[in-house]
Enzyme design. Structure first.
Site, PDB file in Angstrom:
ATOM      1  CE  LYS A  22      -1.679   1.583   4.067  1.00 11.07           C
ATOM      2  NZ  LYS A  22      -1.363   2.986   4.364  1.00 11.07           N
ATOM      3  CG  ASN A  23       2.324   2.561   3.565  1.00  7.26           C
ATOM      4  OD1 ASN A  23       1.167   2.876   3.291  1.00  7.26           O
ATOM      5  ND2 ASN A  23       2.727   2.265   4.776  1.00  7.26           N
ATOM      6  NE  ARG A  93      -1.643  12.510   7.201  1.00 11.93           N
ATOM      7  CZ  ARG A  93      -0.397  12.563   6.735  1.00 11.93           C
ATOM      8  NH1 ARG A  93       0.144  11.500   6.221  1.00 11.93           N
ATOM      9  NH2 ARG A  93       0.263  13.695   6.760  1.00 11.93           N
ATOM     10  CB  CYS A 117      -5.189  10.254  11.061  1.00 17.20           C
ATOM     11  SG  CYS A 117      -3.592   9.565  11.450  1.00 17.20           S
ATOM     12  NE  ARG A 122       0.480  10.417   9.776  1.00 16.32           N
ATOM     13  CZ  ARG A 122      -0.053   9.386   9.139  1.00 16.32           C
ATOM     14  NH1 ARG A 122      -1.177   8.875   9.555  1.00 16.32           N
ATOM     15  NH2 ARG A 122       0.530   8.876   8.061  1.00 16.32           N
ATOM     16  CB  ILE A 124       2.782  18.076   5.222  1.00 19.75           C
ATOM     17  CG1 ILE A 124       1.882  19.307   5.086  1.00 19.75           C
ATOM     18  CG2 ILE A 124       1.971  16.799   5.183  1.00 19.75           C
ATOM     19  CD1 ILE A 124       1.220  19.383   3.718  1.00 19.75           C
ATOM     20  CG  ASP A 125       6.712  20.489   9.788  1.00 21.38           C
ATOM     21  OD1 ASP A 125       6.127  19.384   9.752  1.00 21.38           O
ATOM     22  OD2 ASP A 125       7.693  20.698  10.500  1.00 21.38           O
ATOM     23  CG  ASP A 306       3.342   1.302   9.296  1.00 18.08           C
ATOM     24  OD1 ASP A 306       3.528   1.536   8.089  1.00 18.08           O
ATOM     25  OD2 ASP A 306       3.024   2.182  10.109  1.00 18.08           O
ATOM     26  NE  ARG A 398      -6.938   4.349   5.271  1.00 15.66           N
ATOM     27  CZ  ARG A 398      -5.935   4.877   5.995  1.00 15.66           C
ATOM     28  NH1 ARG A 398      -6.066   5.005   7.295  1.00 15.66           N
ATOM     29  NH2 ARG A 398      -4.833   5.269   5.420  1.00 15.66           N
TER      30      ARG A 398
HETATM   31  C1  EPZ Z   1       4.218   6.819   5.984  1.00 19.06           C
HETATM   32  O1  EPZ Z   1       3.513   7.885   6.605  1.00 19.06           O
HETATM   33  C2  EPZ Z   1       3.263   5.640   5.951  1.00 19.06           C
HETATM   34  N1  EPZ Z   1       2.073   5.977   5.168  1.00 19.06           N
HETATM   35  C3  EPZ Z   1       2.849   5.250   7.367  1.00 19.06           C
HETATM   36  O2  EPZ Z   1       2.045   4.072   7.272  1.00 19.06           O
HETATM   37  C4  EPZ Z   1       4.106   4.910   8.169  1.00 19.06           C
HETATM   38  O3  EPZ Z   1       3.738   4.617   9.492  1.00 19.06           O
HETATM   39  C5  EPZ Z   1       5.065   6.105   8.133  1.00 19.06           C
HETATM   40  O4  EPZ Z   1       5.370   6.447   6.760  1.00 19.06           O
HETATM   41  C6  EPZ Z   1       6.380   5.800   8.843  1.00 19.06           C
HETATM   42  O5  EPZ Z   1       6.980   4.684   8.266  1.00 19.06           O
HETATM   43  C7  EPZ Z   1       2.149   5.942   3.815  1.00 19.06           C
HETATM   44  O6  EPZ Z   1       3.188   5.676   3.233  1.00 19.06           O
HETATM   45  C8  EPZ Z   1       0.878   6.247   3.071  1.00 19.06           C
HETATM   46  P1  EPZ Z   1       6.441  10.218   8.050  1.00 19.06           P
HETATM   47  P2  EPZ Z   1       4.143   9.386   6.589  1.00 19.06           P
HETATM   48  O7  EPZ Z   1       6.402  11.400   7.173  1.00 19.06           O
HETATM   49  O8  EPZ Z   1       4.810   9.628   5.285  1.00 19.06           O
HETATM   50  C9  EPZ Z   1       6.003  13.584  11.446  1.00 19.06           C
HETATM   51  C10 EPZ Z   1       0.231   2.659   7.705  1.00 19.06           C
HETATM   52  O9  EPZ Z   1      -0.214   2.141   8.735  1.00 19.06           O
HETATM   53  N2  EPZ Z   1       6.154  14.521  10.340  1.00 19.06           N
HETATM   54  O10 EPZ Z   1       7.677   9.371   8.085  1.00 19.06           O
HETATM   55  O11 EPZ Z   1       3.086  10.317   7.025  1.00 19.06           O
HETATM   56  C11 EPZ Z   1       4.671  12.850  11.378  1.00 19.06           C
HETATM   57  O12 EPZ Z   1       3.668  13.616  12.036  1.00 19.06           O
HETATM   58  C12 EPZ Z   1       0.677   4.113   7.714  1.00 19.06           C
HETATM   59  O13 EPZ Z   1       0.376   2.059   6.602  1.00 19.06           O
HETATM   60  C13 EPZ Z   1       6.230  15.894  10.629  1.00 19.06           C
HETATM   61  O14 EPZ Z   1       6.181  16.313  11.785  1.00 19.06           O
HETATM   62  O15 EPZ Z   1       5.235   9.233   7.735  1.00 19.06           O
HETATM   63  C14 EPZ Z   1       4.960  11.566  12.100  1.00 19.06           C
HETATM   64  O16 EPZ Z   1       4.850  11.774  13.487  1.00 19.06           O
HETATM   65  C15 EPZ Z   1       0.489   4.756   9.068  1.00 19.06           C
HETATM   66  N3  EPZ Z   1       6.363  16.772   9.603  1.00 19.06           N
HETATM   67  C16 EPZ Z   1       6.419  11.282  11.745  1.00 19.06           C
HETATM   68  O17 EPZ Z   1       6.971  12.523  11.302  1.00 19.06           O
HETATM   69  C17 EPZ Z   1       6.411  16.355   8.286  1.00 19.06           C
HETATM   70  O18 EPZ Z   1       6.544  17.217   7.391  1.00 19.06           O
HETATM   71  C18 EPZ Z   1       6.593  10.237  10.650  1.00 19.06           C
HETATM   72  O19 EPZ Z   1       5.997  10.721   9.518  1.00 19.06           O
HETATM   73  C19 EPZ Z   1       6.315  14.970   8.015  1.00 19.06           C
HETATM   74  C20 EPZ Z   1       6.192  14.076   9.054  1.00 19.06           C
END
Ligand code: EPZ
Length: 419
Positions: A22-23, A93, A117, A122, A124-125, A306, A398
């Site tokens: 999925k990811n 998202r 969520c 989550r 995106i800064d 995950d 999902r």
């Molecule tokens: C991806 O989410 C995956 N989702 C998540 O899988 C997975 O848990 C995560 O990577 C970590 O491996 C998809 O690929 C669709 P991150 P993502 O950016 O990209 C913070 C599942 O169960 N952050 O590495 O959102 C964020 O809030 C899902 O399949 C910021 O603060 O993960 C989080 O606490 C859940 N600012 C942490 O970093 C940002 O600009 C990790 O986020 C970006 C992220």
């Protein structure tokens, strides 16, 4: 309302094949926006998140044909819009993965700000700061992010504060069509990042270092459409391996690379499992008791967040106590409250969960808190006394295709019911 009903007890053993990740699939779909024409993705999981991403692409003007359930033929030549509305981003998202591709293709984008969520804010800064380094200016307008590039996207040195998967992906996609060189420092190293980089390279991008903390990209003027097979889903695989670990197995999972679960499998061996690794498969079994073991989630190659929920179920019935530390998301312990209803003994202290193993769980009505927590509750039901009903299973749909039939195929007494 649909629920999953599990009767605890029957042995769970046999072989199950996992789908494409999925990811990865969601980002590969977004990347087709960068090469006008017909791309073909195979081994795509038939899950609701993929359906939503399909809606995002068709809303932008793409046309999508589904062949044999797991192959998407995506024609992006007709894409003229650069707007992704709130009702789609709110559903998923990960729709923000179109940000980089739209900016690369049109020099602009309007994408709804994703909300939080159940597992965290989550934000995106880092996506936005990184894209700004490439020359993108952002403004906010009624809940949307409005991105604009005056002139060309220009390569730059982009250090990430944290190895964010999503930020790495958006930056990677935007940089492949930028003028000049980009270096992404402290990049995420997940196998899904490598899968995206492989597909972008097949499309004509020049990328080095995917899978390492430093990714270097030489911008090119155009990409061409491609055919690409989605990498096997290591988290779906880990979920079924956890089922085998929990019940004793043996369970064999095929269709993925066990190297993509390196630390998880090594931890499972330390917890008392026997693990046999194949080229594209893995078999797990257990004779003796499960042993408690401390777990800390970290970016790849660390222990994947995950797999935290599924592993917490194992630890809740292991011998001894341990600490599970969730370093990636700020509230990814909602499972604990539901597991406690089944008799687990878990105390949450901030981003630590103290798990004291109990002799057994008892079946109960529980609610899926999120995608992985929901799947973990079904696993708990496999070994709980009596039966368990898990509601809010739209979370599970999902990210897991045919979760119930696959578990039935392993001998589990599990079914979808209407509550
Ligand atoms: C991806 O989410 C995956 N989702 C998540 O899988 C997975 O848990 C995560 O990577 C970590 O491996 C998809 O690929 C669709 P991150 P993502 O950016 O990209 C913070 C599942 O169960 N952050 O590495 O959102 C964020 O809030 C899902 O399949 C910021 O603060 O993960 C989080 O606490 C859940 N600012 C942490 O970093 C940002 O600009 C990790 O986020 C970006 C992220």
């Amino acid at each position: 309302m649909e629920a999953i009903r599990v009767v605890g007890g029957p042995p769970v053993r046999g072989t199950v094949r996992v789908e494409g990740a999925k990811n990865s699939a969601l980002k590969l779909m977004a990347a087709t926006l960068m090469a006008p024409g017909v791309s073909r993705l195979t081994n795509v999981p038939n899950i609701s998140d993929v359906h939503v991403m399909g809606k995002v692409l068709t809303r932008l003007g793409a046309s999508i044909e589904v062949e044999d359930e797991h192959t998407l033929v995506i024609d992006t030549s007709g894409v003229e819009s650069w707007v992704t509305p709130y009702e789609l981003v709110a559903q998923m998202r990960a729709s923000t993965a179109v940000l980089g591709p739209l900016i690369a293709r049109f020099g602009k984008a309007r994408v709804a700000m994703p909300g939080g969520c159940n597992i965290g804010a989550r934000k995106i800064d880092m996506h936005l700061r990184g894209l700004s380094a490439l020359g993108v200016t952002f403004s906010q307008d009624h809940g949307d992010i409005v991105a604009r590039v005056d002139g060309e996207l220009t390569g730059a040195f982009v250090p990430l504060d944290f190895a964010s998967v999503g930020a790495t992906e958006n930056l990677l996609m935007a940089s492949v069509l930028a003028e000049g060189e980009t270096t992404i420092e402290n990049a995420a190293r997940e196998p899904e990042i490598c899968d995206l980089a492989t597909m972008l390279s097949e499309m004509g991008a020049e990328i080095e270092g995917a899978g390492t903390p430093t990714i270097k990209v030489k911008g090119v003027s155009a990409l061409h459409p491609v055919e690409h097979e989605v990498v096997g889903d290591r988290i779906e695989a880990g979920t079924f391996l956890a089922a085998g670990a929990l019940t004793g197995g043996p369970v064999t999972v095929t269709g993925f690379d066990p190297e993509h679960l390196g630390l998880v499998l090594r931890k499972y061996e330390s917890m008392g499992m026997q693990v046999e690794r194949g080229e594209r498969s893995c078999t797990i079994s257990r004779e003796g008791p499960l042993r408690a073991l401390d777990i800390q989630t970290l970016p790849f190659p660390g222990f994947p967040t995950d797999m935290q929920a599924q592993t917490m179920v194992l630890l809740s019935v292991a011998r001894g106590s341990c600490v599970v530390t969730e370093n990636i998301f700020e509230s990814r312990f909602m499972l604990a409250a539901e597991l406690s209803r089944m008799g687990a003994d878990i105390i949450i202290e901030g981003h630590h969960a103290i798990v004291r193993g109990v002799d057994g769980l008892s079946g109960a009505p529980v609610t899926a808190p999120d995608l992985r927590g929901g799947a973990a509750l079904v696993l708990a039901g496999l070994v709980a006394d009596g039966y368990t009903t898990v509601s809010d299973i739209h979370h599970i749909d999902r990210g897991y295709e045919d979760f119930v039939p696959k578990l039935q195929g392993l001998g589990a007494e599990v079914s979808r019911v209407d509550l």
